[in-house]
Write a protein that holds these residues in place. Structure first.
Motif, PDB file in Angstrom:
ATOM      1  N   VAL A  58      46.682  40.725  43.647  1.00  0.00           N
ATOM      2  CA  VAL A  58      47.612  39.594  43.531  1.00  0.00           C
ATOM      3  C   VAL A  58      46.522  38.016  42.806  1.00  0.00           C
ATOM      4  CG1 VAL A  58      48.040  37.661  45.252  1.00  0.00           C
ATOM      5  CG2 VAL A  58      49.071  39.951  45.464  1.00  0.00           C
ATOM      6  N   VAL A  59      44.769  38.573  43.070  1.00  0.00           N
ATOM      7  CA  VAL A  59      43.925  37.073  42.057  1.00  0.00           C
ATOM      8  C   VAL A  59      44.665  37.308  41.440  1.00  0.00           C
ATOM      9  CG1 VAL A  59      41.839  36.132  42.166  1.00  0.00           C
ATOM     10  CG2 VAL A  59      43.052  36.836  44.765  1.00  0.00           C
ATOM     11  N   GLY A  60      44.067  38.852  40.307  1.00  0.00           N
ATOM     12  CA  GLY A  60      44.407  38.861  39.134  1.00  0.00           C
ATOM     13  C   GLY A  60      45.490  38.364  38.465  1.00  0.00           C
ATOM     14  N   LEU A  61      46.996  38.405  39.212  1.00  0.00           N
ATOM     15  CA  LEU A  61      47.912  38.647  38.597  1.00  0.00           C
ATOM     16  C   LEU A  61      48.673  37.353  38.796  1.00  0.00           C
ATOM     17  CD1 LEU A  61      50.466  40.965  40.055  1.00  0.00           C
ATOM     18  CD2 LEU A  61      49.688  41.200  38.015  1.00  0.00           C
ATOM     19  N   VAL A  62      47.772  35.973  39.679  1.00  0.00           N
ATOM     20  CA  VAL A  62      48.280  34.732  39.650  1.00  0.00           C
ATOM     21  C   VAL A  62      47.627  34.198  38.878  1.00  0.00           C
ATOM     22  CG1 VAL A  62      47.949  32.873  41.615  1.00  0.00           C
ATOM     23  CG2 VAL A  62      49.046  35.153  42.186  1.00  0.00           C
ATOM     24  N   VAL A 270      38.564  37.637  31.071  1.00  0.00           N
ATOM     25  CA  VAL A 270      39.407  38.090  32.252  1.00  0.00           C
ATOM     26  C   VAL A 270      38.976  36.079  32.848  1.00  0.00           C
ATOM     27  CG1 VAL A 270      37.040  38.519  33.371  1.00  0.00           C
ATOM     28  CG2 VAL A 270      39.026  38.859  34.650  1.00  0.00           C
ATOM     29  N   ALA A 271      39.825  36.003  33.562  1.00  0.00           N
ATOM     30  CA  ALA A 271      39.679  35.269  34.269  1.00  0.00           C
ATOM     31  C   ALA A 271      38.627  34.475  34.963  1.00  0.00           C
ATOM     32  CB  ALA A 271      41.233  34.666  34.407  1.00  0.00           C
ATOM     33  N   PHE A 272      38.350  33.330  35.621  1.00  0.00           N
ATOM     34  CA  PHE A 272      37.076  33.521  36.568  1.00  0.00           C
ATOM     35  C   PHE A 272      37.205  33.615  37.351  1.00  0.00           C
ATOM     36  CE2 PHE A 272      33.596  31.199  39.188  1.00  0.00           C
ATOM     37  CZ  PHE A 272      32.967  32.273  38.465  1.00  0.00           C
ATOM     38  N   ILE A 275      36.562  37.351  38.618  1.00  0.00           N
ATOM     39  CA  ILE A 275      34.987  37.373  38.661  1.00  0.00           C
ATOM     40  C   ILE A 275      34.385  36.618  40.340  1.00  0.00           C
ATOM     41  CG2 ILE A 275      32.578  36.962  37.225  1.00  0.00           C
ATOM     42  CD1 ILE A 275      34.409  36.631  35.044  1.00  0.00           C
ATOM     43  N   ALA A 276      35.314  35.052  40.494  1.00  0.00           N
ATOM     44  CA  ALA A 276      34.754  34.952  41.685  1.00  0.00           C
ATOM     45  C   ALA A 276      35.382  35.429  42.875  1.00  0.00           C
ATOM     46  CB  ALA A 276      35.540  33.350  41.834  1.00  0.00           C
ATOM     47  N   PHE A 277      36.256  36.514  42.720  1.00  0.00           N
ATOM     48  CA  PHE A 277      36.615  37.054  44.043  1.00  0.00           C
ATOM     49  C   PHE A 277      35.453  38.143  44.011  1.00  0.00           C
ATOM     50  CE2 PHE A 277      39.201  41.318  45.650  1.00  0.00           C
ATOM     51  CZ  PHE A 277      39.854  41.118  46.154  1.00  0.00           C
ATOM     52  N   HIS A 278      34.934  38.913  42.883  1.00  0.00           N
ATOM     53  CA  HIS A 278      33.911  39.567  43.055  1.00  0.00           C
ATOM     54  C   HIS A 278      32.957  39.590  43.637  1.00  0.00           C
ATOM     55  CE1 HIS A 278      32.071  43.460  41.738  1.00  0.00           C
ATOM     56  NE2 HIS A 278      30.790  42.673  41.457  1.00  0.00           N
ATOM     57  N   LEU A 279      32.011  38.403  43.229  1.00  0.00           N
ATOM     58  CA  LEU A 279      31.006  37.712  44.186  1.00  0.00           C
ATOM     59  C   LEU A 279      31.131  37.607  45.462  1.00  0.00           C
ATOM     60  CD1 LEU A 279      30.471  34.155  41.419  1.00  0.00           C
ATOM     61  CD2 LEU A 279      29.175  36.868  41.266  1.00  0.00           C
ATOM     62  N   THR A 280      32.528  37.152  45.891  1.00  0.00           N
ATOM     63  CA  THR A 280      32.669  37.423  46.936  1.00  0.00           C
ATOM     64  C   THR A 280      32.965  37.760  47.961  1.00  0.00           C
ATOM     65  OG1 THR A 280      35.577  36.382  46.802  1.00  0.00           O
ATOM     66  CG2 THR A 280      33.446  34.723  47.026  1.00  0.00           C
ATOM     67  N   ALA A 281      33.981  38.925  47.727  1.00  0.00           N
ATOM     68  CA  ALA A 281      33.844  40.159  47.708  1.00  0.00           C
ATOM     69  C   ALA A 281      32.914  41.992  47.558  1.00  0.00           C
ATOM     70  CB  ALA A 281      35.486  40.853  47.843  1.00  0.00           C
ATOM     71  N   ALA A 282      32.451  41.963  46.468  1.00  0.00           N
ATOM     72  CA  ALA A 282      31.387  43.008  45.653  1.00  0.00           C
ATOM     73  C   ALA A 282      29.942  42.250  46.503  1.00  0.00           C
ATOM     74  CB  ALA A 282      31.803  43.499  45.190  1.00  0.00           C
ATOM     75  N   VAL A 283      30.046  41.773  46.318  1.00  0.00           N
ATOM     76  CA  VAL A 283      27.930  40.726  46.145  1.00  0.00           C
ATOM     77  C   VAL A 283      27.580  40.529  46.598  1.00  0.00           C
ATOM     78  CG1 VAL A 283      25.840  40.106  43.942  1.00  0.00           C
ATOM     79  CG2 VAL A 283      28.692  40.837  43.351  1.00  0.00           C
ATOM     80  N   ASP A 284      28.687  39.623  48.072  1.00  0.00           N
ATOM     81  CA  ASP A 284      28.374  39.346  48.544  1.00  0.00           C
ATOM     82  C   ASP A 284      28.074  37.252  48.651  1.00  0.00           C
ATOM     83  OD1 ASP A 284      29.184  41.038  50.974  1.00  0.00           O
ATOM     84  OD2 ASP A 284      27.734  41.920  50.726  1.00  0.00           O
ATOM     85  N   ALA A 393      46.284  41.833  34.120  1.00  0.00           N
ATOM     86  CA  ALA A 393      46.683  42.900  35.574  1.00  0.00           C
ATOM     87  C   ALA A 393      46.121  44.146  34.902  1.00  0.00           C
ATOM     88  CB  ALA A 393      48.373  43.288  34.693  1.00  0.00           C
ATOM     89  N   LEU A 394      45.015  44.017  33.775  1.00  0.00           N
ATOM     90  CA  LEU A 394      44.323  45.172  33.196  1.00  0.00           C
ATOM     91  C   LEU A 394      43.176  45.093  34.226  1.00  0.00           C
ATOM     92  CD1 LEU A 394      43.421  47.859  31.532  1.00  0.00           C
ATOM     93  CD2 LEU A 394      41.844  45.576  30.322  1.00  0.00           C
ATOM     94  N   TYR A 395      42.440  43.691  34.468  1.00  0.00           N
ATOM     95  CA  TYR A 395      41.164  43.970  35.287  1.00  0.00           C
ATOM     96  C   TYR A 395      41.430  44.079  36.636  1.00  0.00           C
ATOM     97  CZ  TYR A 395      37.929  41.570  31.694  1.00  0.00           C
ATOM     98  OH  TYR A 395      37.011  41.971  30.827  1.00  0.00           O
ATOM     99  N   GLY A 396      42.731  43.568  37.371  1.00  0.00           N
ATOM    100  CA  GLY A 396      43.110  43.989  38.500  1.00  0.00           C
ATOM    101  C   GLY A 396      43.816  44.751  38.833  1.00  0.00           C
ATOM    102  N   ALA A 397      44.332  46.243  38.573  1.00  0.00           N
ATOM    103  CA  ALA A 397      44.908  47.212  38.217  1.00  0.00           C
ATOM    104  C   ALA A 397      43.196  48.313  37.924  1.00  0.00           C
ATOM    105  CB  ALA A 397      45.877  47.953  37.347  1.00  0.00           C
ATOM    106  N   LEU A 398      42.261  47.816  37.052  1.00  0.00           N
ATOM    107  CA  LEU A 398      41.232  48.831  37.303  1.00  0.00           C
ATOM    108  C   LEU A 398      39.530  48.013  37.337  1.00  0.00           C
ATOM    109  CD1 LEU A 398      41.385  49.722  32.966  1.00  0.00           C
ATOM    110  CD2 LEU A 398      42.373  51.017  35.072  1.00  0.00           C
ATOM    111  N   TYR A 399      40.335  47.101  39.026  1.00  0.00           N
ATOM    112  CA  TYR A 399      39.008  46.629  39.728  1.00  0.00           C
ATOM    113  C   TYR A 399      37.509  47.770  40.021  1.00  0.00           C
ATOM    114  CZ  TYR A 399      36.324  43.899  42.482  1.00  0.00           C
ATOM    115  OH  TYR A 399      34.956  43.062  42.908  1.00  0.00           O
ATOM    116  N   SER A 400      39.041  48.287  40.576  1.00  0.00           N
ATOM    117  CA  SER A 400      38.247  49.818  41.374  1.00  0.00           C
ATOM    118  C   SER A 400      37.557  50.945  40.480  1.00  0.00           C
ATOM    119  CB  SER A 400      38.695  49.712  43.014  1.00  0.00           C
ATOM    120  OG  SER A 400      39.882  50.720  42.070  1.00  0.00           O
ATOM    121  N   SER A 401      37.860  51.199  39.023  1.00  0.00           N
ATOM    122  CA  SER A 401      37.980  51.817  38.356  1.00  0.00           C
ATOM    123  C   SER A 401      36.699  51.160  37.079  1.00  0.00           C
ATOM    124  CB  SER A 401      38.558  52.624  37.980  1.00  0.00           C
ATOM    125  OG  SER A 401      37.675  53.712  37.181  1.00  0.00           O
TER     126      SER A 401
END
Length: 442
Positions: A58-62, A270-272, A275-284, A393-401
């Motif tokens: 959803v973050v990627g799509l918005v 990619v929209a920032f 990246i911000a989602f990744h910073l807070t969700a995966a890098v703490d 959409a690409l980054y949102g769909a492939l974020y986990s891969s």
């Protein structure tokens, strides 16, 4: 031929209301204040949406849709501004939409179940404001930047723009650290928004419409207006000589080729918010630190804009070949599981963004005559917006891969660099195919 100094009257006409540099700096100060608003909120979009219950997709799509709106809707507003000639009307309306949308994000945590929908609409609304104003404002800027060199004019303007993009996240971070909440950071951004509108109305009284500016810069024999730097025969011509299209005709094929390359590099940029989602969700990373990371990216963007802008005035469009290379590095670094590579990736992202938002526009201005520039910027932005939506959409769909994401972005940038190389080659062929200008009159 040299244009008359802006503080003197050309024969048979009044003087421009200020020097070209003063007008460039005026637009830069307006952008500084507005970007303190828009970019103060931009790094918080991902954390805000996550707080309201959004997933990575959803973050990627918005955020992707927001960037697509910022670019794609220019296809409507650019030609509209050209048809009506009301460049200032679109500029004022677009800035107003942004400075209203961002502070209203402060109410979304209190909107209950509607909060996520409202936040998504306001995030997109901010970027729609960008679409409304950008083609018209860029035409105004190009008209006043011609005498000082478009590469330099756009680079200096973008540097001031990015100073606001640097200051806004610092303001937001300080407010979050002081209050422990996101919503006050959005609310306080109403202050630079009000300042931006006051500055903009002042500029409205000082900067003429593009056609009027051209008339005021007529050469002594009255036969010709100065061409933009980067076109053959312009004063201090550098960059991409001889590339302007003939008035009233279709846009030149080399412009379409350039726009196609923009689709592919935008799909990887990619929209920032992701990246911000990744910073807070995966890098703490603490939410209060995300705006600081974004501010560092804006500092890198300023350096990228200045370096590429000055390089463009000397070497032409070839300096843009670095852009797909930078974009290809972003998923490699910015989506690493450790902080060091992520920060490096954020700086690369910033540099790529700075080049895209400044020097790319200078080449568009040199490819197309002023009467068609609003349309050209709209079409070009539509290509960028389509790429941004696909990229979100690409980054949102492939974020986990991550390996698949890296490979996909690399393939896109390979296509981009082939198209961009073809653009540069065709531009140079066109340049040397045109006759040299005759001797200047005394």
């Amino acid at each position: 031929m040299k244009p008359y100094p802006s503080d003197q009257a050309a024969p048979g006409g009044p003087a421009l209301p200020g020097s070209p540099w003063k007008m460039v700096l005026g637009f830069g100060l307006v952008s500084l204040a507005v970007d303190a608003v828009s970019d103060g909120a931009r790094p918080l979009a991902g954390p805000l949406l996550a707080q309201l219950g959004a997933s990575a997709l959803v973050v990627g799509l918005v955020t992707g849709a927001a960037e697509a709106a910022a670019q794609g809707l220019r296809l409507i507003f650019g030609p509209w501004a050209d048809r009506t000639g009301k460049y200032w009307t679109f500029t004022l309306a677009g800035y107003a939409l942004t400075v209203l949308s961002v502070p209203l994000l402060a109410v979304t945590p209190f909107a209950g179940a509607a909060g996520l929908v409202l936040a998504s609409a306001l995030i997109i609304g901010d970027r729609v404001g960008k679409a409304v104003r950008s083609p018209a404002k860029t035409v105004l800027l190009a008209s006043v930047a011609g005498p000082v060199g478009r590469g330099r004019g756009f680079a200096v303007h973008k540097s001031l723009d990015l100073a606001g993009a640097f200051a806004g996240p610092l303001i937001a971070s300080a407010v979050i650290a002081a209050t422990g909440a996101l919503w006050p950071a959005f609310a306080v951004l109403a202050l630079p928004g009000a300042l931006a509108m006051a500055l903009l109305f002042r500029m409205r009284r000082r900067v003429p419409d593009p056609q009027r500016a051209a008339e005021l810069l007529e050469t002594p024999d009255g036969r010709d207006t100065p061409r933009a730097p980067g076109t053959r025969g312009a004063p201090g011509a550098r960059g991409a000589p001889g590339l302007a299209a003939k008035p009233g005709g279709r846009l030149p094929p080399v412009f379409v080729l350039f726009a196609a390359s923009a689709f592919f590099w935008s799909a990887g940029l990619v929209a920032f918010g992701v990246i911000a989602f990744h910073l807070t969700a995966a890098v703490d990373t603490p939410v209060s630190a995300v705006p600081l990371v974004y501010a560092a990216a804006m500092a890198a963007a300023a350096l990228g804009a200045l370096a590429s802008g000055y390089g463009y005035d000397r070497a032409g469009g070839a300096v843009l070949l670095v852009l797909p290379v930078l974009v290809a590095l972003i998923p490699v670094l910015a989506f690493s599981p450790t902080m060091g590579p992520v920060l490096a990736g954020v700086l690369v992202w910033g540099a790529a963004t700075g080049i895209q938002d400044s020097t790319v526009k200078a080449l568009v201005a040199d490819l197309v005559v002023p009467a068609r520039q609003g349309t050209a910027y709209g079409i070009f932005a539509a290509f960028e917006g389509g790429g941004a939506l696909a990229g979100g959409a690409l980054y949102g769909a492939l974020y986990s891969s991550r390996p698949a994401l890296i490979a996909a972005v690399a393939a896109l940038q390979l296509v981009a660099i082939v198209l961009l190389t073809a653009t540069v080659v065709r531009s140079r062929r066109r340049r040397f195919a045109e006759p040299e200008p005759g001797p200047e009159p005394e």
